[in-house]
Design an enzyme around this catalytic site. Structure first.
Site, PDB file in Angstrom:
ATOM      1  N   ARG A  78       0.788  -1.234   0.000  1.00  0.00           N
ATOM      2  CA  ARG A  78       0.000   0.000   0.000  1.00  0.00           C
ATOM      3  C   ARG A  78       0.826   1.293   0.000  1.00  0.00           C
ATOM      4  O   ARG A  78       0.798   2.061   0.971  1.00  0.00           O
ATOM      5  CB  ARG A  78      -0.984  -0.008   1.176  1.00  0.00           C
ATOM      6  CG  ARG A  78      -1.963  -1.143   1.093  1.00  0.00           C
ATOM      7  CD  ARG A  78      -3.017  -1.074   2.140  1.00  0.00           C
ATOM      8  NE  ARG A  78      -4.071  -0.127   1.844  1.00  0.00           N
ATOM      9  CZ  ARG A  78      -5.118   0.075   2.621  1.00  0.00           C
ATOM     10  NH1 ARG A  78      -5.235  -0.607   3.737  1.00  0.00           N
ATOM     11  NH2 ARG A  78      -6.041   0.950   2.298  1.00  0.00           N
ATOM     12  N   ASP A  91     -13.575  -4.331  -0.361  1.00  0.00           N
ATOM     13  CA  ASP A  91     -13.956  -4.327   1.057  1.00  0.00           C
ATOM     14  C   ASP A  91     -15.110  -5.278   1.374  1.00  0.00           C
ATOM     15  O   ASP A  91     -15.475  -5.435   2.541  1.00  0.00           O
ATOM     16  CB  ASP A  91     -14.313  -2.895   1.508  1.00  0.00           C
ATOM     17  CG  ASP A  91     -13.069  -2.037   1.718  1.00  0.00           C
ATOM     18  OD1 ASP A  91     -11.949  -2.570   1.635  1.00  0.00           O
ATOM     19  OD2 ASP A  91     -13.228  -0.830   1.968  1.00  0.00           O
ATOM     20  N   ARG A 133     -12.182  -0.787  14.424  1.00  0.00           N
ATOM     21  CA  ARG A 133     -11.756   0.345  13.601  1.00  0.00           C
ATOM     22  C   ARG A 133     -12.882   0.850  12.709  1.00  0.00           C
ATOM     23  O   ARG A 133     -12.909   2.032  12.360  1.00  0.00           O
ATOM     24  CB  ARG A 133     -10.587  -0.077  12.691  1.00  0.00           C
ATOM     25  CG  ARG A 133      -9.274  -0.237  13.407  1.00  0.00           C
ATOM     26  CD  ARG A 133      -8.157  -0.463  12.401  1.00  0.00           C
ATOM     27  NE  ARG A 133      -8.383   0.365  11.238  1.00  0.00           N
ATOM     28  CZ  ARG A 133      -8.208  -0.023   9.975  1.00  0.00           C
ATOM     29  NH1 ARG A 133      -7.781  -1.225   9.710  1.00  0.00           N
ATOM     30  NH2 ARG A 133      -8.444   0.804   8.984  1.00  0.00           N
TER      31      ARG A 133
HETATM   32  C1  UD1 Z   1      -9.440   2.955   0.187  1.00  0.00           C
HETATM   33  C2  UD1 Z   1     -10.314   2.538   1.340  1.00  0.00           C
HETATM   34  C3  UD1 Z   1     -10.188   1.044   1.574  1.00  0.00           C
HETATM   35  C4  UD1 Z   1     -10.485   0.279   0.294  1.00  0.00           C
HETATM   36  C5  UD1 Z   1      -9.639   0.820  -0.844  1.00  0.00           C
HETATM   37  C6  UD1 Z   1      -9.974   0.208  -2.192  1.00  0.00           C
HETATM   38  C7  UD1 Z   1     -10.350   4.520   2.746  1.00  0.00           C
HETATM   39  C8  UD1 Z   1      -9.923   5.162   4.012  1.00  0.00           C
HETATM   40  N1  UD1 Z   1      -9.903   3.269   2.527  1.00  0.00           N
HETATM   41  O1  UD1 Z   1      -8.086   2.677   0.543  1.00  0.00           O
HETATM   42  O2  UD1 Z   1     -11.141   0.667   2.578  1.00  0.00           O
HETATM   43  O3  UD1 Z   1     -10.161  -1.084   0.486  1.00  0.00           O
HETATM   44  O4  UD1 Z   1      -9.807   2.240  -0.976  1.00  0.00           O
HETATM   45  O5  UD1 Z   1     -11.307   0.409  -2.490  1.00  0.00           O
HETATM   46  O6  UD1 Z   1     -11.128   5.063   1.979  1.00  0.00           O
HETATM   47  N2  UD1 Z   1      -1.845   2.361  -4.798  1.00  0.00           N
HETATM   48  C9  UD1 Z   1      -0.564   2.602  -5.243  1.00  0.00           C
HETATM   49  N3  UD1 Z   1      -0.025   3.846  -5.002  1.00  0.00           N
HETATM   50  C10 UD1 Z   1      -0.715   4.833  -4.374  1.00  0.00           C
HETATM   51  C11 UD1 Z   1      -2.022   4.585  -3.932  1.00  0.00           C
HETATM   52  C12 UD1 Z   1      -2.579   3.328  -4.166  1.00  0.00           C
HETATM   53  O7  UD1 Z   1       0.090   1.730  -5.815  1.00  0.00           O
HETATM   54  O8  UD1 Z   1      -0.163   5.928  -4.207  1.00  0.00           O
HETATM   55  C13 UD1 Z   1      -2.456   1.032  -5.026  1.00  0.00           C
HETATM   56  C14 UD1 Z   1      -2.769   0.299  -3.734  1.00  0.00           C
HETATM   57  O9  UD1 Z   1      -1.638  -0.382  -3.231  1.00  0.00           O
HETATM   58  C15 UD1 Z   1      -3.871  -0.632  -4.179  1.00  0.00           C
HETATM   59  C16 UD1 Z   1      -4.636   0.227  -5.211  1.00  0.00           C
HETATM   60  O10 UD1 Z   1      -3.713   1.232  -5.636  1.00  0.00           O
HETATM   61  O11 UD1 Z   1      -3.332  -1.750  -4.825  1.00  0.00           O
HETATM   62  C17 UD1 Z   1      -5.890   0.886  -4.708  1.00  0.00           C
HETATM   63  O12 UD1 Z   1      -5.612   1.527  -3.480  1.00  0.00           O
HETATM   64  P1  UD1 Z   1      -6.418   2.807  -2.976  1.00  0.00           P
HETATM   65  O13 UD1 Z   1      -7.648   2.995  -3.774  1.00  0.00           O
HETATM   66  O14 UD1 Z   1      -5.461   3.951  -2.903  1.00  0.00           O
HETATM   67  O15 UD1 Z   1      -6.795   2.369  -1.515  1.00  0.00           O
HETATM   68  P2  UD1 Z   1      -6.907   3.324  -0.273  1.00  0.00           P
HETATM   69  O16 UD1 Z   1      -7.324   4.672  -0.752  1.00  0.00           O
HETATM   70  O17 UD1 Z   1      -5.688   3.201   0.562  1.00  0.00           O
END
Ligand code: UD1
Length: 432
Positions: free
Chosen positions: A122, A309, A401
């Site tokens: 992440r 989720d 949480r």
């Molecule tokens: C949010 C939700 C989480 C949900 C997820 C996916 C919140 C607080 N949390 O998490 O409950 O499971 O969306 O629907 O809203 N990634 C990268 N680089 C980045 C950002 C993301 O590689 O800078 C990747 C992540 O590792 C993952 C994918 O993109 O594989 C999606 O992640 P992301 O949508 O960013 O998840 P969160 O926003 O952390």
């Protein structure tokens, strides 16, 4: 560490009221940092992550009043520090949502870089790259992300996310609302929580359109103001209770929800045989399953498709469906931690890479199991509700949480569930 003791086999019957969405309340609380005026948020769920987010705002210097448990009045007038420390970020990744608003309003922010978590590495590289596109200078110093806007203000720009990211999109929205000029976010996340944040920002005086689509356009403004907003219902909690009704063969009326926010979940569950009736725009009646429950494949994808989720909860249900179902996880690389625990309860699931094949139906029996992340914990609770005998779920701080009053809500519809705290069993009534 708290545990849940669940005696399974009880059909759930009655009415459940859905709480506000954790994943919407988190960015909306962060957005209060964008203005010195008071922002009032209603329907904020009383869960651990929101308590942590509130603490973060207070540590930064904001005043947070809670005239009612689910109402937060935040005034971020006297912000004294611009830093989210490691102690907070390590317990809750969403603390990184402070970066965008701090950078936008004060031109500087420092947030500890979140490490990996139970469901994968992440990274936040896409957030940081986008801030750079808005003119920020970003560096990594002793484990902290330090970001500065060289002339104190970000500059509107085109941001093209190579991968859909929910908090990344939210962070950039909050950064861009006070930037000089226009920002266009391409390949933006389309989750309902993005639309909710956009609605709040526009109430605060932002000029943002297109939220809920892959292209979001933002005209930067000079300042933002006081606003009042009600957080949308939690679509994942809604989905979890639909599965709770289905897996116990019960009947639940689920109220204060927003079925339009979880179309893919409702449709997939209907395909498996779960009967879901929309009795109004905000309530569902769920029964299972006059024509039987059948295994169906599912693949997680960004909204509006089936959410990651809900993957663990769906898998718990599929252990009780007839036939095989293939569950493919495309969002996070390590999100099958619940499989080994479900296996201990009698499930027959084979994992290969990002695919899990569930062979149903296998009777589940109670066992001591361990929660590994928020949604994995929910799947263990669901499995335990349908299992024969007693299940003791350890490390339920994960579920605390994100699920408000889960013990109380489940007990009120007939589940036999107790929280065990430091060897003292508390009844559901005590456990508010
Ligand atoms: C949010 C939700 C989480 C949900 C997820 C996916 C919140 C607080 N949390 O998490 O409950 O499971 O969306 O629907 O809203 N990634 C990268 N680089 C980045 C950002 C993301 O590689 O800078 C990747 C992540 O590792 C993952 C994918 O993109 O594989 C999606 O992640 P992301 O949508 O960013 O998840 P969160 O926003 O952390």
């Amino acid at each position: 560490m708290d545990k849940f003791l669940i005696r399974g086999g009880k059909q759930l019957r009655g009415k459940v009221v859905i709480s506000g969405a954790k994943n919407s309340a988190l960015p909306c609380l962060a957005a209060t940092l964008l203005t010195p005026e008071t922002v009032t948020l209603h329907n904020v769920p009383y869960v651990k992550d929101l308590i942590t987010q509130r603490r973060l705002l207070e540590d930064l210097g904001a005043t947070v009043l809670t005239p009612e448990l689910q109402t937060h009045k935040v005034t971020a007038k006297n912000i004294e520090t611009f830093e989210a420390p490691y102690e907070l970020v390590k317990t809750m990744r969403a603390s990184v949502l402070a970066l965008g608003p701090l950078l936008a309003r004060f031109g500087k922010a420092k947030v500890s870089l979140p490490g990996g978590c139970a469901i994968g590495t992440r990274p936040i590289d896409l957030h940081l790259k986008a801030f750079e596109q808005l003119g920020a200078v970003v560096s990594l110093e002793s484990g902290d992300v330090v970001a500065r806007a060289p002339k104190g203000r970000l500059i509107g720009s085109d941001v093209n996310f190579e991968k859909v990211t929910v908090t990344g999109t939210e962070n950039v929205m909050m950064a861009a609302v006070l930037a000089k000029g226009k920002t266009t976010i391409h390949n933006a996340a389309c989750e309902p929580e993005i639309e909710d944040l956009a609605e709040l920002l526009n109430k605060m005086g932002a000029r943002l359109k297109g939220a809920g689509t892959p292209t979001i356009e933002i005209e930067g403004v000079e300042g933002l103001y006081s606003a009042e907003h009600t957080i949308i219902p939690d679509r994942i909690e809604t989905g979890t209770f639909i599965v709770a009704a289905a897996i116990t063969g019960g009947e639940l009326e689920i109220t204060h929800c927003q079925p339009n926010h979880l179309r893919a979940v409702i449709e997939k569950l209907r395909e498996t045989g779960v009967e879901i009736e929309e009795i109004s725009q905000s309530s569902l009646l769920v029964k299972c399953c006059a024509k039987g429950l059948n295994g169906k494949d599912v693949t997680t994808e960004p909204h509006p498709h089936f959410p990651t989720d809900m993957q663990a909860q769906y898998m718990a249900l599929m252990t009780q469906a007839t036939g095989q179902s293939i569950v493919t996880e495309t969002i996070f690389e390590n999100r099958f931690m619940h499989v080994s625990e479900l296996f201990r309860m009698g499930a027959n699931i084979q994992v290969s890479g990002n695919t899990a094949v569930v062979h149903g139906k296998t009777p589940l029996s109670g066992a001591p199991v361990q929660a590994s992340d928020l949604r994995a914990s929910a799947s263990l609770v669901l499995a335990a509700l349908s299992a024969e005998g007693e299940t003791l779920i350890d490390r339920v701080y994960h579920i605390d949480r994100g699920y408000e009053n889960i013990v109380k809500k489940l007990s009120s519809v007939g589940a036999d569930i107790q929280r065990i705290t430091d060897n003292l069993a508390m009844t559901a009534e005590e456990n508010i």
